[in-house]
Design an enzyme around this catalytic site. Structure first.
Site, short mmCIF file in Angstrom:
data_model
loop_
_atom_site.label_atom_id
_atom_site.label_comp_id
_atom_site.label_asym_id
_atom_site.label_seq_id
_atom_site.Cartn_x
_atom_site.Cartn_y
_atom_site.Cartn_z
N TYR A 141 -2.37 -1.06 11.00
CA TYR A 141 -2.43 -1.49 9.59
C TYR A 141 -1.18 -1.10 8.81
O TYR A 141 -0.61 -1.93 8.09
CB TYR A 141 -3.67 -0.86 8.97
CG TYR A 141 -3.82 -1.03 7.47
CD1 TYR A 141 -4.30 -2.22 6.92
CD2 TYR A 141 -3.53 0.03 6.60
CE1 TYR A 141 -4.46 -2.35 5.54
CE2 TYR A 141 -3.70 -0.10 5.23
CZ TYR A 141 -4.16 -1.30 4.71
OH TYR A 141 -4.33 -1.42 3.34
N LYS B 171 1.63 -3.20 6.16
CA LYS B 171 1.86 -2.92 4.74
C LYS B 171 3.34 -2.63 4.48
O LYS B 171 3.88 -2.99 3.43
CB LYS B 171 0.96 -1.77 4.28
CG LYS B 171 -0.51 -2.16 4.26
CD LYS B 171 -0.78 -3.17 3.16
CE LYS B 171 -1.79 -4.22 3.48
NZ LYS B 171 -2.07 -5.12 2.36
N SER C 60 0.84 -1.21 0.00
CA SER C 60 0.00 0.00 0.00
C SER C 60 0.87 1.25 0.00
O SER C 60 2.03 1.21 0.46
CB SER C 60 -0.86 0.01 1.26
OG SER C 60 -1.52 1.25 1.41
N1 LIG Z 1 -8.82 -0.29 -1.04
C1 LIG Z 1 -7.73 0.44 -0.80
O1 LIG Z 1 -7.75 1.69 -0.77
C2 LIG Z 1 -6.42 -0.23 -0.61
C3 LIG Z 1 -6.28 -1.58 -0.37
N2 LIG Z 1 -5.05 -2.13 -0.19
C4 LIG Z 1 -4.89 -3.55 0.05
O2 LIG Z 1 -5.50 -4.28 -0.98
C5 LIG Z 1 -5.91 -5.55 -0.49
C6 LIG Z 1 -7.34 -5.80 -0.93
O3 LIG Z 1 -8.16 -4.80 -0.36
P1 LIG Z 1 -9.58 -4.41 -0.94
O4 LIG Z 1 -9.81 -5.06 -2.24
O5 LIG Z 1 -9.68 -2.95 -0.85
O6 LIG Z 1 -10.52 -5.05 0.19
P2 LIG Z 1 -11.96 -5.75 0.12
O7 LIG Z 1 -12.47 -5.71 1.50
O8 LIG Z 1 -12.77 -5.17 -0.98
O9 LIG Z 1 -11.62 -7.27 -0.28
C7 LIG Z 1 -10.89 -8.07 0.59
C8 LIG Z 1 -10.82 -9.48 0.07
O10 LIG Z 1 -9.93 -10.20 0.90
C9 LIG Z 1 -10.61 -11.32 1.44
N3 LIG Z 1 -10.13 -11.54 2.80
C10 LIG Z 1 -10.14 -10.70 3.86
N4 LIG Z 1 -9.63 -11.28 4.94
C11 LIG Z 1 -9.26 -12.53 4.55
C12 LIG Z 1 -8.69 -13.64 5.21
N5 LIG Z 1 -8.39 -13.60 6.52
N6 LIG Z 1 -8.45 -14.77 4.50
C13 LIG Z 1 -8.78 -14.85 3.20
N7 LIG Z 1 -9.33 -13.85 2.52
C14 LIG Z 1 -9.57 -12.70 3.19
C15 LIG Z 1 -12.08 -11.04 1.38
O11 LIG Z 1 -12.80 -12.25 1.30
C16 LIG Z 1 -12.14 -10.21 0.08
O12 LIG Z 1 -12.21 -11.08 -1.02
C17 LIG Z 1 -5.69 -5.51 1.01
O13 LIG Z 1 -4.48 -6.17 1.33
C18 LIG Z 1 -5.57 -4.03 1.31
O14 LIG Z 1 -4.77 -3.78 2.45
C19 LIG Z 1 -3.92 -1.38 -0.27
C20 LIG Z 1 -4.00 -0.04 -0.50
C21 LIG Z 1 -5.24 0.63 -0.67
C1 LIG Z 2 -8.41 1.17 3.64
C2 LIG Z 2 -7.86 2.50 3.28
O1 LIG Z 2 -8.82 3.30 2.68
C3 LIG Z 2 -6.75 2.38 2.32
O2 LIG Z 2 -5.87 1.38 2.72
C4 LIG Z 2 -4.69 1.71 2.31
O3 LIG Z 2 -3.76 0.94 2.34
C5 LIG Z 2 -4.65 3.08 1.77
O4 LIG Z 2 -3.71 3.82 2.43
C6 LIG Z 2 -5.99 3.63 2.04
O5 LIG Z 2 -5.96 4.45 3.18
#
Ligand SMILES: NC(=O)C1=CN([C@@H]2O[C@H](COP(=O)(O)OP(=O)(O)OC[C@H]3O[C@@H](n4cnc5c(N)ncnc54)[C@H](O)[C@@H]3O)[C@@H](O)[C@H]2O)C=CC1
Ligand SMILES: C[C@H](O)[C@@H]1OC(=O)[C@H](O)[C@@H]1O
Length: 253
Positions: free
Chosen positions: A156, A160, A143
């Site tokens: 968190y 990351k 991230s």
């Molecule tokens: N949305 C954002 O702004 C950002 C997200 N990220 C990272 O991207 C990745 C995905 O996030 P998003 O798509 O936004 O989240 P989301 O909540 O939309 O999707 C999360 C996914 O991970 C799965 N998941 C969660 N915990 C789990 C576990 N313990 N075991 C197996 N599967 C699990 C869920 O089933 C879902 O499919 C995360 O690692 C998050 O930290 C990084 C930077 C920014």
């Molecule tokens: C969940 C937050 O919106 C998201 O997670 C990250 O890793 C980015 O920094 C955003 O803050």
């Protein structure tokens, strides 16, 4: 196609970024296995997206924080597809909370899912790739938060930064096997993980205003960069990190 004939695994792909990467990799020619821990409807949509691209799909429901889930997931993909060429560690959580009263369980669960889970999964994938020979590509979703702080993300952001560091050390450990390890650093991408946080209009407008490209990210914005890092186009790229943030990180004033 960039990933023709490749076998890709993605963790956390029933929603958001993982789902977009899984479907994007199928569109680029890969069979895709994915894991998830919630969201049966979302998992069905991911399967449908992969199959609509004419590729094979495998869904495994498990918790990445469980050390036994990693060999089980990789083993299931091995059995279904005959090998593992690309691995994307994406599953993660971010339960926003203040620092001074952070519940111990929230801290420990976030560490276990985001960091320990990534470690177990990447290690299991790497073991398979080493055993089969021929190299591979491992990508971890870190991230922008690996580089900067957040008041309600003190539990968190260290995970990351840890995931980014894991890719750097794994790149060193696995280079001799032809396995490349890189990190994707998304900015703020509108998904379920921040739905509640961004429901606050003022916060949402502030975050949008920080992005030189003028909008928050969409999950699909991560698909192209992931396909690139997985592909032979990135054959000499390892230990690298790629910000996918619309320019947010460089926007001081
Ligand atoms: N949305 C954002 O702004 C950002 C997200 N990220 C990272 O991207 C990745 C995905 O996030 P998003 O798509 O936004 O989240 P989301 O909540 O939309 O999707 C999360 C996914 O991970 C799965 N998941 C969660 N915990 C789990 C576990 N313990 N075991 C197996 N599967 C699990 C869920 O089933 C879902 O499919 C995360 O690692 C998050 O930290 C990084 C930077 C920014
Ligand atoms: C969940 C937050 O919106 C998201 O997670 C990250 O890793 C980015 O920094 C955003 O803050």
């Amino acid at each position: 196609m960039l990933l023709e004939g490749k076998r890709a695994l993605v963790t956390g792909a029933s929603a958001g970024i993982g789902q977009a990467i899984a479907i994007g990799m199928a569109g680029a020619g890969a069979d895709v296995a994915f894991n998830y821990d919630r969201g049966e409807e979302g998992a069905a949509a991911t399967i449908a997206g992969i199959e609509a691209a004419g590729r094979r799909a495998l869904a495994v429901r498990s918790d990445v924080a469980d050390p036994d889930a990693a060999p089980a997931f990789v083993g299931a993909a091995q059995e279904a597809f005959g090998g593992v060429d690309v691995f994307v560690s994406n599953a993660g959580i971010c339960p926003f909370h203040g620092f001074l009263d952070m519940p111990r369980e929230t801290l420990e669960r976030t560490m276990r899912v985001n960091l320990h889970g990534a470690y177990y999964m990447v290690q299991a994938a790497a073991r398979r790739m080493v055993e089969q020979g021929g190299g591979g590509s491992i990508i971890a979703v870190s991230s922008i938060s690996a580089l900067v702080g957040g008041e309600f993300q003190t539990h968190y952001t260290p995970t990351k930064a840890g995931v980014l560091s894991l890719m750097q050390s794994a790149a060193v450990a696995l280079g001799r096997h032809g396995i490349r390890c890189n990190a994707l650093l998304p900015g703020t991408i509108a998904t379920d993980i921040n739905k509640d946080d961004l429901a606050d209009e003022e916060k949402r407008r502030y975050m949008e205003g920080r992005v030189p490209l003028g909008r928050l990210g969409r999950a699909e914005d991560l698909a192209g960069p992931a396909v690139f890092l997985a592909s032979d186009m990135a054959a000499y790229v390892t230990g690298a990190s790629l910000l996918v943030d619309g320019g947010m990180f460089v926007n001081l004033q």
